[in-house]
Design a protein around this motif. Sequence first.
Motif, PDB file in Angstrom:
ATOM      1  N   LEU A 201       0.860  -1.186   0.000  1.00 52.34           N
ATOM      2  CA  LEU A 201       0.000   0.000   0.000  1.00 52.34           C
ATOM      3  C   LEU A 201       0.891   1.229   0.000  1.00 52.34           C
ATOM      4  O   LEU A 201       1.676   1.431   0.938  1.00 52.34           O
ATOM      5  CB  LEU A 201      -0.914   0.012   1.229  1.00 52.34           C
ATOM      6  N   HIS A 218       1.874  -4.802   3.105  1.00 53.54           N
ATOM      7  CA  HIS A 218       0.556  -4.580   3.705  1.00 53.54           C
ATOM      8  C   HIS A 218      -0.276  -5.846   3.546  1.00 53.54           C
ATOM      9  O   HIS A 218       0.032  -6.714   2.712  1.00 53.54           O
ATOM     10  CB  HIS A 218      -0.131  -3.400   3.007  1.00 53.54           C
ATOM     11  N   TRP A 220      -4.536  -7.217   3.662  1.00 53.41           N
ATOM     12  CA  TRP A 220      -5.959  -6.935   3.747  1.00 53.41           C
ATOM     13  C   TRP A 220      -6.719  -8.209   3.426  1.00 53.41           C
ATOM     14  O   TRP A 220      -6.159  -9.302   3.511  1.00 53.41           O
ATOM     15  CB  TRP A 220      -6.351  -5.750   2.859  1.00 53.41           C
ATOM     16  N   GLY A 230     -12.518  -6.944  -2.361  1.00 47.03           N
ATOM     17  CA  GLY A 230     -11.476  -6.577  -1.429  1.00 47.03           C
ATOM     18  C   GLY A 230     -11.947  -5.601  -0.370  1.00 47.03           C
ATOM     19  O   GLY A 230     -12.835  -4.764  -0.608  1.00 47.03           O
ATOM     20  N   ASP A 232     -10.000  -3.416   3.046  1.00 48.24           N
ATOM     21  CA  ASP A 232      -8.814  -3.144   3.863  1.00 48.24           C
ATOM     22  C   ASP A 232      -9.274  -2.779   5.270  1.00 48.24           C
ATOM     23  O   ASP A 232      -9.638  -1.622   5.541  1.00 48.24           O
ATOM     24  CB  ASP A 232      -8.020  -1.993   3.239  1.00 48.24           C
ATOM     25  N   HIS A 238     -12.222   0.045   0.775  1.00 48.16           N
ATOM     26  CA  HIS A 238     -11.977  -0.953  -0.260  1.00 48.16           C
ATOM     27  C   HIS A 238     -10.645  -0.623  -0.936  1.00 48.16           C
ATOM     28  O   HIS A 238     -10.316   0.555  -1.114  1.00 48.16           O
ATOM     29  CB  HIS A 238     -13.112  -0.962  -1.287  1.00 48.16           C
ATOM     30  N   PRO A 239      -9.856  -1.624  -1.310  1.00 46.52           N
ATOM     31  CA  PRO A 239      -8.568  -1.354  -1.952  1.00 46.52           C
ATOM     32  C   PRO A 239      -8.731  -0.516  -3.207  1.00 46.52           C
ATOM     33  O   PRO A 239      -9.692  -0.687  -3.977  1.00 46.52           O
ATOM     34  CB  PRO A 239      -8.044  -2.762  -2.281  1.00 46.52           C
ATOM     35  N   HIS A 243      -3.164   0.245  -3.723  1.00 44.70           N
ATOM     36  CA  HIS A 243      -2.927  -1.131  -3.282  1.00 44.70           C
ATOM     37  C   HIS A 243      -2.377  -1.969  -4.426  1.00 44.70           C
ATOM     38  O   HIS A 243      -2.849  -1.846  -5.566  1.00 44.70           O
ATOM     39  CB  HIS A 243      -4.231  -1.782  -2.805  1.00 44.70           C
TER      40      HIS A 243
END
Length: 280
Positions: A201, A218, A220, A230, A232, A238-239, A243
């Motif tokens: 990230l 990172h 998630w 996804g 996080d 949300h990514p 990311h």
Amino acid sequence: MTSRLRIRHETRVGYPSPASSSYNEARMSPLTLPTQTVLDSRVTVSPAASQWTYWDYWGTQVTVFDLADPHTSLSLTATSLVETAPPSPLPVPLDRAEIAARSADSRLTEFLAATARTTVGPELAERARAAAAGLDAHQAATALTDLVRARLDYCRGTTGVHSGAQEAWDQQGGVCQDFAHLSVALLRAVGLPARYVSGYLHPAPDAAADGPVAGESHAWVEYWAGAWIGHDPTNGTHPGESHVIVARGREYGDVPPHKGVYRGAPGELPQVRVEFTRLA
């Protein structure tokens, strides 16, 4: 609008006396996916060693190398150039009863079973089910990751790579790995297939172009609601295009950036440095 990121991930391990040999695996090569395109990726090793790659069971590219001669240190550098895209709007989720039915007789069952790091006690599992009651999959995932973020303080040193979800909950703290393990555990407790995501990230998406920024790897999660989505939990989002996905699995044990064995005296903890440069 897309972003282009250069990522440099360095790992160094030193030994108090020469290691006579070592055998290593690196999972540091980002994946090409609909949300990201890998333009270049390479792994270099010092001392120099022959490398070969394979794709593991979880779909991760693994770089393997052996050192057969004595060495007092090992340096591993992964450099990647990745173009990322903004996230797509969330799709309409399947009904949770349909998610359960589709998960019962497919590979999704692997992402419903608890592992050593994603096990929680019955009291916490029941609390998760109460928090998700009556909600669709997206709402349930948000409620559960909000529960995790409200419980845990982000703090280093309270947990380690072998810590589990229940331990993080009890200690009320941890790092992104713990946020992800606990979120995965709670998602599975309410019947949503969930997997652990390892990657990067960018810590300062507004940083000037061509300016290196120090960061970290990172972690998630992704949950399945008809498609993998996804989330996080550390950042409550949300990514997005900051990311970068490297690997996915049931938990950290499936996706460690570097693991190996060596013959020699106990060594020091690895020194890790990650640097990001936004090129566009």
